[in-house]
Design a protein around this motif. Structure first.
Motif, short mmCIF file in Angstrom:
data_model
loop_
_atom_site.label_atom_id
_atom_site.label_comp_id
_atom_site.label_asym_id
_atom_site.label_seq_id
_atom_site.Cartn_x
_atom_site.Cartn_y
_atom_site.Cartn_z
N LEU A 158 0.69 -0.99 0.16
CA LEU A 158 0.00 -0.02 0.01
C LEU A 158 0.83 1.31 -0.05
CD1 LEU A 158 -2.67 -1.06 2.65
CD2 LEU A 158 -3.05 -0.91 0.37
N PRO A 159 0.45 2.23 -0.93
CA PRO A 159 1.31 3.44 -0.91
C PRO A 159 1.25 4.11 0.48
CG PRO A 159 -0.35 3.43 -2.73
CD PRO A 159 -0.42 2.18 -1.84
N GLY A 160 2.35 4.63 1.12
CA GLY A 160 2.46 4.91 2.51
C GLY A 160 2.54 4.07 3.69
N TYR A 161 2.24 2.67 3.29
CA TYR A 161 2.01 1.64 4.23
C TYR A 161 3.28 0.74 4.14
CZ TYR A 161 -2.30 3.89 6.08
OH TYR A 161 -3.31 4.47 6.20
N GLY A 162 3.63 0.57 3.08
CA GLY A 162 4.44 -0.59 2.59
C GLY A 162 3.75 -1.83 2.48
N ASP A 163 4.45 -3.17 2.94
CA ASP A 163 3.99 -4.18 2.64
C ASP A 163 3.09 -4.87 4.07
OD1 ASP A 163 4.83 -4.84 0.12
OD2 ASP A 163 6.51 -5.81 0.56
N ILE A 164 1.95 -5.22 3.98
CA ILE A 164 1.26 -5.60 5.18
C ILE A 164 0.46 -6.82 5.02
CG2 ILE A 164 -0.68 -4.80 6.58
CD1 ILE A 164 -0.36 -1.91 5.93
N GLU A 165 0.79 -7.79 5.87
CA GLU A 165 0.38 -8.95 5.96
C GLU A 165 -0.94 -8.94 6.97
OE1 GLU A 165 3.10 -12.36 7.01
OE2 GLU A 165 4.54 -11.40 5.63
N PRO A 166 -2.02 -9.59 6.31
CA PRO A 166 -3.25 -9.70 7.28
C PRO A 166 -2.80 -10.61 8.55
CG PRO A 166 -3.92 -10.25 5.07
CD PRO A 166 -2.22 -10.00 5.15
N LEU A 167 -3.57 -10.11 9.61
CA LEU A 167 -3.42 -10.68 10.79
C LEU A 167 -2.03 -10.36 11.45
CD1 LEU A 167 -4.96 -14.25 10.35
CD2 LEU A 167 -6.10 -11.88 11.45
N SER A 168 -1.23 -9.60 10.85
CA SER A 168 0.23 -8.95 11.51
C SER A 168 -0.13 -7.96 12.30
CB SER A 168 1.18 -8.79 10.28
OG SER A 168 0.64 -7.56 9.76
N PRO A 169 1.04 -7.60 13.32
CA PRO A 169 0.78 -6.49 13.95
C PRO A 169 0.64 -5.01 13.20
CG PRO A 169 2.50 -7.95 14.71
CD PRO A 169 2.08 -8.40 13.42
N ALA A 170 1.21 -4.96 12.00
CA ALA A 170 0.94 -3.85 11.10
C ALA A 170 -0.50 -3.74 10.83
CB ALA A 170 1.79 -3.97 10.07
N ALA A 171 -1.04 -4.79 10.47
CA ALA A 171 -2.41 -4.90 10.01
C ALA A 171 -3.35 -4.61 11.32
CB ALA A 171 -3.04 -6.38 9.43
N GLU A 172 -3.20 -5.05 12.43
CA GLU A 172 -3.74 -4.78 13.66
C GLU A 172 -3.91 -3.40 13.95
OE1 GLU A 172 -6.19 -6.92 15.30
OE2 GLU A 172 -5.48 -7.95 13.41
N ALA A 173 -2.56 -2.70 13.80
CA ALA A 173 -2.53 -1.19 14.11
C ALA A 173 -3.42 -0.23 13.05
CB ALA A 173 -1.12 -0.68 13.63
N LEU A 174 -3.83 -0.87 12.10
CA LEU A 174 -4.67 0.01 11.07
C LEU A 174 -6.34 0.14 11.68
CD1 LEU A 174 -4.23 -1.98 7.80
CD2 LEU A 174 -3.27 0.27 8.55
N VAL A 175 -6.52 -0.61 12.79
CA VAL A 175 -7.94 -0.45 13.47
C VAL A 175 -7.84 0.17 14.94
CG1 VAL A 175 -8.95 -2.11 12.16
CG2 VAL A 175 -8.03 -3.03 14.30
N LYS A 176 -6.42 0.62 15.42
CA LYS A 176 -6.24 1.12 16.75
C LYS A 176 -5.80 2.54 16.45
CE LYS A 176 -4.74 -3.43 18.49
NZ LYS A 176 -5.81 -3.68 19.20
N SER A 177 -6.62 3.35 17.13
CA SER A 177 -6.37 4.92 16.75
C SER A 177 -7.04 5.69 18.04
CB SER A 177 -6.80 5.42 15.44
OG SER A 177 -6.71 6.85 15.68
#
Length: 253
Positions: free
Chosen positions: A6-25
């Motif tokens: 994703l532009p601005g996010y890099g490579d993200i794997e579903p269920l990874s910590p990076a993916a979980e961070a997408l719903v934490k704000s």
């Protein structure tokens, strides 16, 4: 599932910590926080009872989607599905979707509304789309009769809260609002083609009514989509009352 770039996010794997961070704000207007809040409000209005109905929002390259299989007034940020807007194929009935993030909670599924939300995103460049099972919308389609291809009304103040095409300038009091009506199907996603066709045929329409089902409303922002959904529901309700009273919906009567 393979990583998504994703532009601005890099490579993200579903269920990874990076993916979980997408719903934490901590931002109350982040889609993962807003969608549960709005679903609770829509539940109080009777728009999303019985797990039906939903809402989707675009944020940059991402699309946040309320899930199926959960009571809408009990949705939490961790229940969100997150998809890249740039899908490997245009979402349609039966197609496989690309996901950036899927909830870990068992029993949740992607909404069958997904390809219909994409209609609003791609054909109107909308940033948010709301689907309700409002009784006012359903009753209106029944009172207008099976032969009615659209709902038309004029000379109502709340028309001023609706935008041309759902994303353009607001209508005026003297304008005639027209919303196309499509026939319901056994499966929600099978409405995709008829909704897309109606949006093409009625380029100024801000919503699509589905007979015996509900309505899809979109906007250039979530605030605009919500405002238009509220204004349209008001107009659906007053139109039902006018029809039952034998009053015409158009003209300064």
């Amino acid at each position: 599932m393979a990583p998504i770039t994703l532009p601005g996010y890099g490579d993200i794997e579903p269920l990874s910590p990076a993916a979980e961070a997408l719903v934490k704000s901590e931002d109350p207007e982040h889609p993962a926080n807003l969608i549960p809040e709005l679903c609770r409000e829509f539940y109080k209005l009777g728009w999303v009872t019985g797990t039906g109905g939903g809402i989707s929002m675009r944020q940059g390259p991402l699309v946040y989607l309320a899930p199926s299989g959960v009571q809408k007034e009990r949705i939490l940020p961790e229940h969100m599905f997150v998809l890249p807007f740039a899908q490997s194929s245009v979402p349609k009935p039966g197609s496989k979707r690309d996901f950036v993030r899927v909830p870990s909670k068992k029993g949740l599924s992607e909404s069958q509304c997904t390809p219909l939300f994409w209609n609003a995103f791609t054909q109107r460049d909308a940033q948010s789309c709301i689907h309700t099972h409002s009784q006012h919308a359903v009753m209106l389609t029944l009172l207008l009769g099976k032969g009615a291809k659209s709902f038309r009304i004029s000379h109502q103040e709340m028309i001023k809260g609706v935008r041309l095409g759902g994303v353009g300038k607001t209508l005026a009091y003297f304008n005639t609002l027209e919303v196309p009506i499509i026939e319901n199907t056994a499966r929600e996603e099978d409405l995709t083609e008829s909704m897309a066709e109606a949006m093409t045929t009625y380029p100024d329409a801000a919503a699509i009514l589905v007979r015996r089902h509900g309505v899809y409303v979109w906007g250039p922002t979530w605030e605009s989509a919500k405002t238009q959904a509220e204004c349209l529901d008001y107009l659906f309700e007053i139109a039902v009352k006018m029809l039952l009273a034998g009053m015409p919906l158009e003209g300064d009567n």
